[in-house]
Design an enzyme around this catalytic site. Structure first.
Site, mmCIF file in Angstrom:
data_model
loop_
_atom_site.group_PDB
_atom_site.id
_atom_site.type_symbol
_atom_site.label_atom_id
_atom_site.label_comp_id
_atom_site.label_asym_id
_atom_site.label_seq_id
_atom_site.Cartn_x
_atom_site.Cartn_y
_atom_site.Cartn_z
ATOM 1 N N ASN A 207 33.293 20.755 7.028
ATOM 2 C CA ASN A 207 32.435 19.923 7.875
ATOM 3 C C ASN A 207 32.491 18.489 7.368
ATOM 4 O O ASN A 207 33.188 18.175 6.408
ATOM 5 C CB ASN A 207 31.004 20.461 7.864
ATOM 6 C CG ASN A 207 30.453 20.529 6.462
ATOM 7 O OD1 ASN A 207 30.217 19.508 5.832
ATOM 8 N ND2 ASN A 207 30.295 21.732 5.942
ATOM 9 N N PRO A 306 25.685 33.772 2.468
ATOM 10 C CA PRO A 306 24.300 33.828 1.973
ATOM 11 C C PRO A 306 23.633 32.465 2.121
ATOM 12 O O PRO A 306 24.294 31.433 1.994
ATOM 13 C CB PRO A 306 24.462 34.202 0.496
ATOM 14 C CG PRO A 306 25.886 33.975 0.157
ATOM 15 C CD PRO A 306 26.673 34.023 1.425
ATOM 16 N N ASP A 307 22.340 32.471 2.407
ATOM 17 C CA ASP A 307 21.600 31.209 2.492
ATOM 18 C C ASP A 307 21.045 30.898 1.101
ATOM 19 O O ASP A 307 20.061 31.493 0.653
ATOM 20 C CB ASP A 307 20.474 31.334 3.525
ATOM 21 C CG ASP A 307 19.821 29.991 3.809
ATOM 22 O OD1 ASP A 307 19.710 29.162 2.866
ATOM 23 O OD2 ASP A 307 19.431 29.754 4.962
HETATM 24 N N1 CTP Z 1 21.794 25.862 2.957
HETATM 25 C C1 CTP Z 1 22.124 26.701 1.922
HETATM 26 N N2 CTP Z 1 22.937 27.775 2.132
HETATM 27 C C2 CTP Z 1 23.408 28.030 3.361
HETATM 28 C C3 CTP Z 1 23.075 27.168 4.444
HETATM 29 C C4 CTP Z 1 22.267 26.093 4.204
HETATM 30 O O1 CTP Z 1 21.685 26.467 0.795
HETATM 31 N N3 CTP Z 1 24.186 29.061 3.551
HETATM 32 C C5 CTP Z 1 20.889 24.734 2.729
HETATM 33 C C6 CTP Z 1 21.517 23.387 2.773
HETATM 34 O O2 CTP Z 1 21.981 22.971 1.509
HETATM 35 C C7 CTP Z 1 20.363 22.522 3.251
HETATM 36 C C8 CTP Z 1 19.668 23.438 4.212
HETATM 37 O O3 CTP Z 1 19.946 24.743 3.767
HETATM 38 O O4 CTP Z 1 19.462 22.233 2.229
HETATM 39 C C9 CTP Z 1 20.198 23.150 5.580
HETATM 40 O O5 CTP Z 1 20.103 24.170 6.391
HETATM 41 P P1 CTP Z 1 21.011 24.191 7.704
HETATM 42 O O6 CTP Z 1 22.270 24.891 7.389
HETATM 43 O O7 CTP Z 1 21.102 22.841 8.292
HETATM 44 O O8 CTP Z 1 20.083 24.985 8.562
HETATM 45 P P2 CTP Z 1 20.319 26.369 9.201
HETATM 46 O O9 CTP Z 1 19.304 27.263 8.619
HETATM 47 O O10 CTP Z 1 21.728 26.770 9.082
HETATM 48 O O11 CTP Z 1 19.969 26.052 10.683
HETATM 49 P P3 CTP Z 1 20.880 25.371 11.801
HETATM 50 O O12 CTP Z 1 22.289 25.268 11.244
HETATM 51 O O13 CTP Z 1 20.713 26.278 12.902
HETATM 52 O O14 CTP Z 1 20.270 24.018 12.000
#
Ligand code: CTP
Length: 407
Positions: A207, A306-307
């Protein structure tokens, strides 16, 4: 707060007549102050009066054996906790941007590792000139803080931006920069950059994140005395001084690196743009068109990553966890929902629909959203300044978390 050692570097502009007032304000706040002047500055303010209000000899010349005997220029550079350049004239800003060391002031600025605050003052056309603005951009990208200039009637007769900020305002800003030793002894983990999810041996999903915001946070946290580990996806950026970088490529690698480090840190800031999905299978060999039928498309199966932020927010204990969000519409509502979903202590929301801020730029305009729903809207600022504001909030959260723990 503070009680720092502040070196005031006077430039050669009419506003230099306000320097004794600035020195008095800084000393009034309890700081130790020394002054140095460019040769031109000495035309606008006397070394005698500055010596009297600062309580220390004023340095003016690089090669004067008497002056060097009192305090050498390198000693002076090392002595300072903060250097305040006031007034920062167009010429002085240009020389700083170029990294010249052609007089005492620029030599000390080059030799010092202390943070620098500039208070520009000049004619409005000089301020607006593309050359000055380019020099300013260079200085700000390097992490130099700025106060002013302010709008008003100028000594040259013109009206507009160019007046030096008043001494009290400069002193407040200096206080803020110095008081910010707040992260001494703190361990901080920061994720940065855009992860790279391989499709095959040469292709990847990634990205537009440049990593600049995360790197600015790492540099600022280190400048505030924190021990910083920067878990970084690929970027073209130099690792900031005093920061330990762990380089990763994919979201899974970032996840593993964060897990390895998280137990040791009191603050975690997830600034990375982590790919939400990765190809289910990365081909070890390059996918060749000749292996496909003519005109046949390629279907990629993606599986969720994983988030990281949600996971570390869940198990955070007294740890402060900050998340970032990139939103293109309905920013406040989306940011509030994201904060609730991720469960972090603070969410920094970017409006990516703005052209002047966010991805790949040196500036950012963000909203700071708290779990209570409070929103602080920051103006367009250099990323390093955004980093300062975020870390100010982190330091406060650390204090309140500490109190809750001990009560
Ligand atoms: N983040 C993370 N791990 C992931 C995805 C996101 O740690 N797998 C963290 C990013 O570092 C940032 C925040 O979550 O701090 C951003 O989330 P984002 O990806 O923008 O939100 P999403 O929950 O994916 O929602 P969307 O993409 O639908 O806006």
């Amino acid at each position: 707060m503070g009680r720092g050692r502040i070196l005031v570097a006077g430039g050669g502009g009419i506003a230099a007549y306000k320097l004794p007032e600035l020195v008095r304000a800084l000393r009034g706040a309890g700081h130790e102050v020394r002054c140095m002047l460019t040769p031109a500055a000495a035309n606008f303010v006397s070394a005698l009066s500055l010596g009297a209000v600062s309580g220390a000899p004023v340095r003016q010349s690089l090669l004067d054996p008497g002056e060097e005997g009192e305090i050498g220029h390198i000693e002076l550079a090392d002595w300072a906790d903060l250097i305040v350049v006031a007034p920062a004239t167009a010429d002085l800003m240009a020389r700083m941007a170029q990294g010249l060391a052609d007089d005492l002031v620029t030599t000390v600025l080059l030799a010092s590792r202390a943070p620098v605050l500039i208070a520009p003052a000049m004619n409005v056309h000089m301020w607006e000139h593309a050359a000055t603005q380019a020099n300013l951009a260079v200085l700000e990208a390097r992490g130099i803080a700025r106060v002013g200039p302010e709008a008003g009637e100028l000594a040259c007769g013109w009206e507009g931006l160019g007046r030096m900020a008043d001494p009290e305002t400069i002193a407040d800003e200096a206080e803020r920069l110095l008081g910010a030793k707040s992260l001494a002894g703190e361990r901080v983990l920061i994720t940065a950059g855009g992860t790279r999810e391989p499709i095959d041996a040469v292709r990847a999903i990634t990205n537009r994140s440049s990593g600049k915001m995360g790197y600015a946070l790492a540099a600022e946290a280190a400048a505030r005395g924190a021990e910083v580990v920067l878990v970084s996806a690929p970027t073209a950026l130099r690792c900031p001084a005093g920061v330990r970088r762990v380089s990763v490529q994919t979201a899974l690698e970032m996840h593993a690196a964060v897990r390895d480090e998280i137990a040791e840190v009191g603050v975690a800031i997830c600034c990375a743009a982590v790919a939400d999905f990765r190809p289910a299978q990365a081909s070890e060999r390059k996918i060749k068109k000749e292996d496909l039928a003519p005109g046949e498309g390629l279907l990629l199966e993606l599986v969720p990553n994983p988030d990281i932020l949600a996971e570390i927010s869940r198990d955070r204990g007294a740890r402060v966890v900050v998340g970032f969000a990139a939103e293109s519409h309905d920013v406040v509502a989306a940011a509030r929902r994201k904060l609730a979903r991720k469960g972090c202590d603070l969410l920094v929301a970017n409006d990516i629909s703005r052209e002047d801020a966010g991805f790949e730029t040196d500036e950012n305009a963000v909203l700071l959203v708290s779990p209570t729903g409070d929103v602080e809207e920051l103006p367009l600022l250099p990323k390093r300044e955004v980093a300062r504001r975020v870390l100010d909030r982190v330091a406060k959260l650390r204090d309140t978390h500490g109190e809750t723990e001990s009560s």
